[in-house]
Design a protein around this motif. Structure first.
Motif, PDB file in Angstrom:
ATOM      1  N   PHE A 237     -43.479 -27.442   0.618  1.00  0.00           N
ATOM      2  CA  PHE A 237     -42.938 -27.903  -0.659  1.00  0.00           C
ATOM      3  C   PHE A 237     -41.588 -27.262  -0.967  1.00  0.00           C
ATOM      4  O   PHE A 237     -40.862 -27.732  -1.817  1.00  0.00           O
ATOM      5  CB  PHE A 237     -43.919 -27.592  -1.790  1.00  0.00           C
ATOM      6  CG  PHE A 237     -45.160 -28.436  -1.743  1.00  0.00           C
ATOM      7  CD1 PHE A 237     -45.257 -29.582  -2.508  1.00  0.00           C
ATOM      8  CD2 PHE A 237     -46.225 -28.105  -0.923  1.00  0.00           C
ATOM      9  CE1 PHE A 237     -46.397 -30.373  -2.464  1.00  0.00           C
ATOM     10  CE2 PHE A 237     -47.361 -28.889  -0.871  1.00  0.00           C
ATOM     11  CZ  PHE A 237     -47.454 -30.028  -1.643  1.00  0.00           C
ATOM     12  N   GLU A 238     -41.322 -26.144  -0.266  1.00  0.00           N
ATOM     13  CA  GLU A 238     -40.150 -25.350  -0.649  1.00  0.00           C
ATOM     14  C   GLU A 238     -38.839 -26.136  -0.632  1.00  0.00           C
ATOM     15  O   GLU A 238     -38.018 -25.988  -1.516  1.00  0.00           O
ATOM     16  CB  GLU A 238     -40.011 -24.147   0.286  1.00  0.00           C
ATOM     17  CG  GLU A 238     -40.841 -22.966  -0.148  1.00  0.00           C
ATOM     18  CD  GLU A 238     -40.817 -21.874   0.897  1.00  0.00           C
ATOM     19  OE1 GLU A 238     -39.902 -21.869   1.737  1.00  0.00           O
ATOM     20  OE2 GLU A 238     -41.729 -21.024   0.869  1.00  0.00           O
ATOM     21  N   PHE A 239     -38.684 -27.012   0.370  1.00  0.00           N
ATOM     22  CA  PHE A 239     -37.373 -27.649   0.502  1.00  0.00           C
ATOM     23  C   PHE A 239     -37.069 -28.575  -0.675  1.00  0.00           C
ATOM     24  O   PHE A 239     -35.927 -28.880  -0.951  1.00  0.00           O
ATOM     25  CB  PHE A 239     -37.258 -28.390   1.833  1.00  0.00           C
ATOM     26  CG  PHE A 239     -37.710 -29.804   1.803  1.00  0.00           C
ATOM     27  CD1 PHE A 239     -36.789 -30.841   1.885  1.00  0.00           C
ATOM     28  CD2 PHE A 239     -39.053 -30.112   1.682  1.00  0.00           C
ATOM     29  CE1 PHE A 239     -37.208 -32.148   1.860  1.00  0.00           C
ATOM     30  CE2 PHE A 239     -39.470 -31.412   1.662  1.00  0.00           C
ATOM     31  CZ  PHE A 239     -38.554 -32.441   1.747  1.00  0.00           C
TER      32      PHE A 239
ATOM     33  N   GLY B 289     -45.298 -33.034   7.710  1.00  0.00           N
ATOM     34  CA  GLY B 289     -45.824 -32.110   6.714  1.00  0.00           C
ATOM     35  C   GLY B 289     -44.962 -32.113   5.466  1.00  0.00           C
ATOM     36  O   GLY B 289     -45.453 -32.227   4.346  1.00  0.00           O
ATOM     37  N   MET B 290     -43.645 -32.037   5.670  1.00  0.00           N
ATOM     38  CA  MET B 290     -42.741 -31.985   4.529  1.00  0.00           C
ATOM     39  C   MET B 290     -42.680 -33.319   3.791  1.00  0.00           C
ATOM     40  O   MET B 290     -42.605 -33.363   2.565  1.00  0.00           O
ATOM     41  CB  MET B 290     -41.353 -31.542   4.990  1.00  0.00           C
ATOM     42  CG  MET B 290     -41.310 -30.045   5.254  1.00  0.00           C
ATOM     43  SD  MET B 290     -40.058 -29.601   6.460  1.00  0.00           S
ATOM     44  CE  MET B 290     -38.743 -29.080   5.424  1.00  0.00           C
ATOM     45  N   SER B 291     -42.729 -34.429   4.527  1.00  0.00           N
ATOM     46  CA  SER B 291     -42.671 -35.702   3.812  1.00  0.00           C
ATOM     47  C   SER B 291     -43.964 -35.919   3.036  1.00  0.00           C
ATOM     48  O   SER B 291     -43.953 -36.460   1.929  1.00  0.00           O
ATOM     49  CB  SER B 291     -42.389 -36.868   4.757  1.00  0.00           C
ATOM     50  OG  SER B 291     -43.362 -36.942   5.754  1.00  0.00           O
ATOM     51  N   SER B 292     -45.058 -35.467   3.606  1.00  0.00           N
ATOM     52  CA  SER B 292     -46.324 -35.574   2.907  1.00  0.00           C
ATOM     53  C   SER B 292     -46.297 -34.711   1.640  1.00  0.00           C
ATOM     54  O   SER B 292     -46.794 -35.111   0.586  1.00  0.00           O
ATOM     55  CB  SER B 292     -47.436 -35.145   3.849  1.00  0.00           C
ATOM     56  OG  SER B 292     -48.621 -34.980   3.192  1.00  0.00           O
ATOM     57  N   ALA B 293     -45.694 -33.525   1.744  1.00  0.00           N
ATOM     58  CA  ALA B 293     -45.589 -32.645   0.583  1.00  0.00           C
ATOM     59  C   ALA B 293     -44.810 -33.320  -0.543  1.00  0.00           C
ATOM     60  O   ALA B 293     -45.190 -33.240  -1.712  1.00  0.00           O
ATOM     61  CB  ALA B 293     -44.914 -31.336   0.974  1.00  0.00           C
ATOM     62  N   ALA B 294     -43.730 -34.009  -0.167  1.00  0.00           N
ATOM     63  CA  ALA B 294     -42.939 -34.698  -1.185  1.00  0.00           C
ATOM     64  C   ALA B 294     -43.797 -35.742  -1.895  1.00  0.00           C
ATOM     65  O   ALA B 294     -43.761 -35.863  -3.121  1.00  0.00           O
ATOM     66  CB  ALA B 294     -41.722 -35.359  -0.549  1.00  0.00           C
TER      67      ALA B 294
END
Lengths: 505, 296, 326
Positions: free
Chosen positions: C81-83, C292-297
């Motif tokens: 989620f950090e980005f 992972g990051m797109s899912s977090a978004a």
């Protein structure tokens, strides 16, 4: 309220159940894999089928299965392996590979274009382990230097297709314009000198600009004098010839100077006003007479290739030397999927793609007599059979992707010696000191994502001369800092130093 | 008709005409661009009055006719079957939830609504459909994942049932001895033709325009729908033109010959036209008159 | 003993109560069984298509490694989620997303309802049908193509604006794709043009179904058109408007990617007014392609939307129970 929770928890329970099933089957698979690789010594009766996925940029050729059958005849006899070609449209490529790998569908071999991510995400089998045993021919064809460039922590996870493995840089221009206006191309020695061409075009051809952007890219495009170390966040200047000190490219004077020159050209009207938005193909723009040429990375035979794309003869000016960097080597790779059941069988097949002339030609050109014929009196040259042309030919392949292109025949219109020249080019190209270093961005991926966003925001505008350099460049640099480029560079320097030490530098 | 009414009609017609023109102008630009020559587009951009006409874009699409023809068939099939199935299960779920006397109706409404906000993403959905239901490379893959029913339509129909069907009518039918299911299809559905036509249209557009399922669940080109192929063509052309070094390596002269600037417009045109032809079919149910007043 | 008695007595009572309840429940169940049966296909579909895949939300909290599989990959907490908050633009993209979507909800609803009311009053059958077909046309054109069409208007070199309209007004050329201040208007207009027709069809369907007797009675009472609209049409379609608005609020952190990416031609210079959460995520992950990051978004967007809808639904319930979603 209570009832609500009842329902929700029932659904939750069901989900967990499914999830659990998923994990189970996952671990089963790995167990199977392990047991099977143990008994790899045995000779299995049935031929092993290698599923080979690769991207395709047109519709699937209609004779694909015929060609596949021909390939299988050879490979079955030689190594008892058959191949199943799985072309996937480029628009679905990344998704489809991710999905196939997470769901454990059969996938043995794949082409890929982002080596570092593929490896750090665990998509590739470490073929380096079994390379000496099953892939000797690949190492020989590639040469030890270039094979070493694929090693990450001493282990190779994939091999580049054999094609132009280095790049030089320059500018192409329509030949008729050069002749018509007597432009002396030899006076262009440096990047700044291109102005001499552009000003002539501006003066003599009122409806034309000197240089257009590379399609989907900026005017500067791929023109490069540095080793980007993969992503341009922290680079080695002077093509990695000097030392191992990483610098922030975007904050260098060299970059600022390049941008100022571009900006000057833009204001002088040497560049398309829409260069940062323009959606048309470079070739189409040049063909339509809206621009004289463009900057690009190059290779031997580049002029012939571009002339064919544009439909007019072009000539090239080269102002930056041919350099081999990790990125120029690893940008088209073949690898064995980490899902592969029998990696050694897959590697044996891959080995054929680097050593067997017949297989390479089947992949690249299809079946002789049906999809191509040999040209009379010219060894190694081929053309379409009578009545067949580019539109109705039943098969086409991507030579630059399917293994060793240097074993391929040369198509009518190209320099008969093009592959010999490219092999020579690969050999003589200057090699960056960091050739073979692959940056693993995993530890700083948050920063890389944020910095990539910034790059996307500024780069095309600045490198096309559309934005005011004095105003926007400092903003660009500041935002990169905010996004954490320093942290990326620190990590990269650390990895590079370790790599250099391990490789005896 | 009174004079006041007449001038009122004039005014609203003028307003609507202006809006209609605003909608049509870009569309006609689209059509004109698709028949402009490549060179004139590059020189002057897309214009209503191109310097030079050319049917090359359609010619290019025509060379892919065998592929496109089959794909049209697939698309028509999934659109018809999918829309019918979608209408059935959407209204069957929406009706009970619309009944204020149904136990747990708010919970069900919430469950439907929840799906609009949260989704697991492509990867788990793909896992479920391919590993559990084995839909990959079947015609079902074009019909079921993501398209068959969506919470938005369910809630829309539900709201419509709640506001437009008087509970008294249902009660009366119930007293007359009609069962729930009979009430549903003999009274509720006929009264709801406008909303059925609306979501039918939405479902049809969704099925017609879908290329994503084709790219995700199908690798066998025999099940490609028209939009999948058109979308592929568009991205392929985009990719080829922006990666000339890759494209140039293949001997086919095709890349240089693709009229890329007009083809993308031609693709948009042939993708949209059939929906326009089908539109009046849905519109038929948009007539006043089939109203509660008429039934009573 | 006492305590035992004290315990059993209420227990007995409750079991009796539940018995009665059960009987009532059975009777109720029998009565509503056909309705529940009707719901089965839809619910089964929701479970398969929407609820089962929810397990995939774990991807947002994992460092996905394909050789380990989804469940074998390492947990990394909130790192994915950090980005989303790493950039100095986090504030700008959140502001843009909220302001645009807020404006879109209001503007499109007003336009769509207004057109629907007008359309319903058009007497000429042929024209009415013509208008109905034409207004959904823009909805059928993909945003990529809309982007090209917009480019033909705003191109610096050859656009309609710079070549024809501005010179006609005696104004100087504008470099549209580098001047962010114009884009809030352009995007709002394009969005209204693209989406209002679609919305309008929904409202039209509800207006058509209003019992004509209401209007007849009102006309007899001498109510003007405007009074009829205010007293009959608007109140009767309020439930639909409320529902549509609530749904739109739920998706307020999502944005129409094509509109914000394709229409401004991905011009970085316009980021101040065109960068929204979806375009930020897309640009950042273009190279990494990290699921992972797109899912977090996605999880982040969903949760914010969810909270906002629960709050707004609560408010709607307070005002008018009937109109609430659940």
């Amino acid at each position: 309220m209570k009832k609500k929770f009842g329902w929700l928890s029932a659904i939750l329970a069901l989900m967990i159940l499914i999830a659990a099933c998923g994990t189970n089957s996952g671990s089963d698979n790995t167990a199977e894999k392990a047991s099977e690789s143990n008994e790899s010594g045995e000779v299995s009766e049935a031929p092993y089928e290698v599923v080979y996925a690769f991207p395709i940029f047109q519709s699937v050729p209609k004779d694909l299965n015929l060609v596949q059958d021909e390939i299988n005849k050879i490979s079955k006899a030689k190594i008892n392996v058959t191949v199943k070609l799985l072309p996937i449209s480029i628009s679905a490529w990344t998704n489809q590979i991710n999905l196939m790998m997470t769901s454990g569908e059969k996938l043995d071999m794949l082409a890929h274009f982002d080596y570092s991510t593929q490896v750090s995400k665990g998509k590739l089998y470490p073929i380096g382990d079994i390379m000496e045993q099953y892939g000797k021919g690949i190492i020989d064809a590639l040469g030890q230097d270039y094979y070493n460039a694929t090693k990450i922590n001493g282990k190779s996870y994939g091999v580049p297709s054999i094609r132009d493995l280095a790049q030089d840089y320059g500018y192409i221009i329509r030949k008729d314009l050069v002749e018509k206006h007597n432009i002396d191309l030899s006076q262009v020695k440096t990047y700044e000198d291109y102005e001499k061409i552009f000003s002539v075009i501006k003066a003599k051809e009122p409806n034309m600009v000197g240089v257009t952007n590379m399609s989907g890219n900026s005017v500067l495009g791929t023109y490069s004098t540095r080793d980007s170390l993969g992503d341009d966040f922290g680079v080695l200047l002077n093509n990695g010839q000097t030392d191992f000190e990483i610098v922030n490219w975007f904050a260098t004077d060299e970059y600022a100077q390049q941008l100022k020159t571009i900006r000057k050209w833009y204001q002088a009207g040497y560049i398309l006003k829409d260069a940062a938005q323009n959606q048309e193909a470079t070739q189409a723009i040049i063909k339509a007479g809206k621009a004289a040429g463009n900057f690009s990375h190059m290779k031997p035979g580049f002029e012939a290739q571009e002339s064919r794309g544009i439909g007019m003869k072009v000539v090239a000016v080269r102002t930056a030397p041919a350099v081999a960097k990790t990125s120029t080597v690893t940008n088209v790779m073949l690898g064995v999927s980490s899902n592969a059941e029998k990696p050694e069988k897959v590697l044996q097949f891959l080995n054929l793609m680097y050593t067997d002339k017949d297989i390479v030609n089947l992949f690249d050109w299809g079946i002789e007599g049906k999809h191509y014929v040999k040209m009379e009196g010219q060894d190694n040259m081929i053309k379409y059979p009578d009545g067949v042309d580019g539109d109705n030919v039943g098969y086409f392949g991507y030579g630059w992707m399917h293994g060793n292109q240097f074993l391929s025949q040369v198509f009518e219109g190209d320099d008969p010696e093009v592959f010999i020249k490219q092999a020579e080019f690969n050999k003589t190209a200057v090699k960056s000191k960091a050739l073979g270093f692959t940056f693993n961005s995993e530890p700083v991926k948050t920063e890389v994502a944020a910095a990539t966003g910034v790059l996307q925001q500024f780069r095309r505008g600045l490198e096309s001369g559309v934005l005011d350099v004095d105003k926007e460049l400092p903003k660009f640099i500041a935002k990169l800092k905010d996004a954490g480029i320093d942290k990326i560079m620190e990590e990269k320097q650390k990895q590079l130093d370790e790599w250099a030490k391990a490789n005896g530098n | 008709m009174t004079i006041e009414n007449k001038s009122f009609q004039w005014i609203i017609n003028i307003i609507m005409m202006a809006i209609a023109i605003a909608c049509l102008i870009p569309f006609s630009l689209l059509i004109m661009s698709s028949i402009s020559s490549e060179a004139s587009i590059i020189q002057n951009g897309y214009t209503f009055f191109p310097e030079e006409f050319s049917m090359k874009a359609y010619g290019y699409l025509w060379t892919h006719w065998s592929e496109l023809g089959r794909a049209y068939g697939i698309t028509v099939f999934i659109t018809v079957v999918g829309t019918a199935a979608s209408l059935a299960i959407t209204s069957m779920l929406a009706y009970p939830i619309s009944r204020s006397d149904l136990p747990l109706k708010n919970l069900f409404a919430f469950l439907v609504f929840f799906t609009l906000l949260f989704n697991g993403g492509l990867v788990p959905t793909y896992l479920i459909y391919t590993q559990v239901f084995h839909l990959k490379n079947t015609i079902w893959a074009l019909l079921i994942p993501g398209l068959l029913m969506n919470g938005f339509n369910v809630l829309l129909v539900r709201t419509f049932f709640m506001t437009s069907i008087p509970p008294a009518l249902i009660e009366a039918a119930s007293i007359d001895g009609a069962g729930e299911i009979k009430i549903f299809y003999r009274i509720v559905l006929p009264l709801s033709l406008p909303i059925m036509a609306t979501i039918g249209l939405f479902a049809a557009i969704l099925y017609w325009n879908d290329w994503f399922n084709g790219l995700t669940y199908v690798t066998d080109s025999k099940y490609f729908s028209i939009q999948t192929i058109l979308n592929k063509m568009m991205t392929d052309i985009q990719f080829l033109t922006s990666n000339s070094n890759i494209a140039g390596s293949s001997a086919t002269s095709e890349i240089a010959e693709i009229p890329s600037t007009s083809v993308r417009m031609a693709i948009a045109v042939i993708g949209v036209l059939p929906i326009l032809i089908a539109y009046p079919f849905f519109q038929k149910y948009f007539i006043k008159g089939i109203t509660i007043g008429a039934v009573k | 003993m006492m305590s035992h008695l004290a315990q059993t007595a209420p227990l007995a009572k409750t079991s009796q109560e539940t018995n009665i309840k059960k009987k009532q429940g059975l009777k109720k169940l029998k009565r509503y069984l056909p309705l529940f049966l009707l719901m089965i296909p839809g619910l089964v579909y929701l479970i398969i298509n929407n609820y089962l895949p929810l397990f995939g939300m774990v991807i947002a909290f994992k460092d996905i490694n394909y050789s380990k599989g989804i469940f074998g990959s390492d947990w990394i907490g909130l790192k994915n989620f950090e980005f989303l908050f790493r950039s100095s633009d986090a504030f700008i993209i959140t502001r843009n997303t909220l302001l645009y979507n807020g404006a879109f909800i209001i503007i499109n609803t007003v336009i769509a309802v207004a057109i629907a009311i007008i359309l319903n009053d058009i007497k000429n059958k042929f024209l009415s049908r013509f208008y109905q077909s034409v207004i959904v046309l823009p909805y059928l054109i993909s945003m990529v193509v809309v982007g090209y069409l917009a480019f033909s208007v705003f191109s610096i070199d050859s656009g309609l604006m710079n070549k024809t309209i501005l010179p006609m007004l005696g104004m100087k050329d504008i470099s549209w794709y580098t001047e962010p201040q114009y884009w809030p208007y352009i995007l709002t207009i394009v969005h209204a043009w693209n989406g209002a027709g679609f919305l309008c069809v929904i409202y039209l369907a509800s207006i058509i179904s209003i019992d004509p007797e209401y209007y007849e009675a009102a006309t007899l009472d001498g109510a003007s058109k405007w009074q009829q609209v205010r007293a009959i049409t608007i109140p009767l379609i309020t439930p639909v408007i409320t529902m549509m608005t609530l749904l739109a609020i739920g998706r307020i952190f999502y944005s129409d990617f094509g509109l914000f990416y394709q229409v401004p031609m991905n011009s970085g210079a316009l980021a101040d007014t065109t960068n929204v959460i979806d375009t930020y995520v897309f640009r950042g992950l273009m190279v990494l392609g990290d699921i992972g990051m797109s899912s977090a978004a996605g999880v982040y967007q969903s949760i914010v939307g969810f909270v906002l809808v629960i709050v707004s639904n609560y408010i709607v319930r307070k005002v008018n129970r009937e109109n609430a979603l659940f």
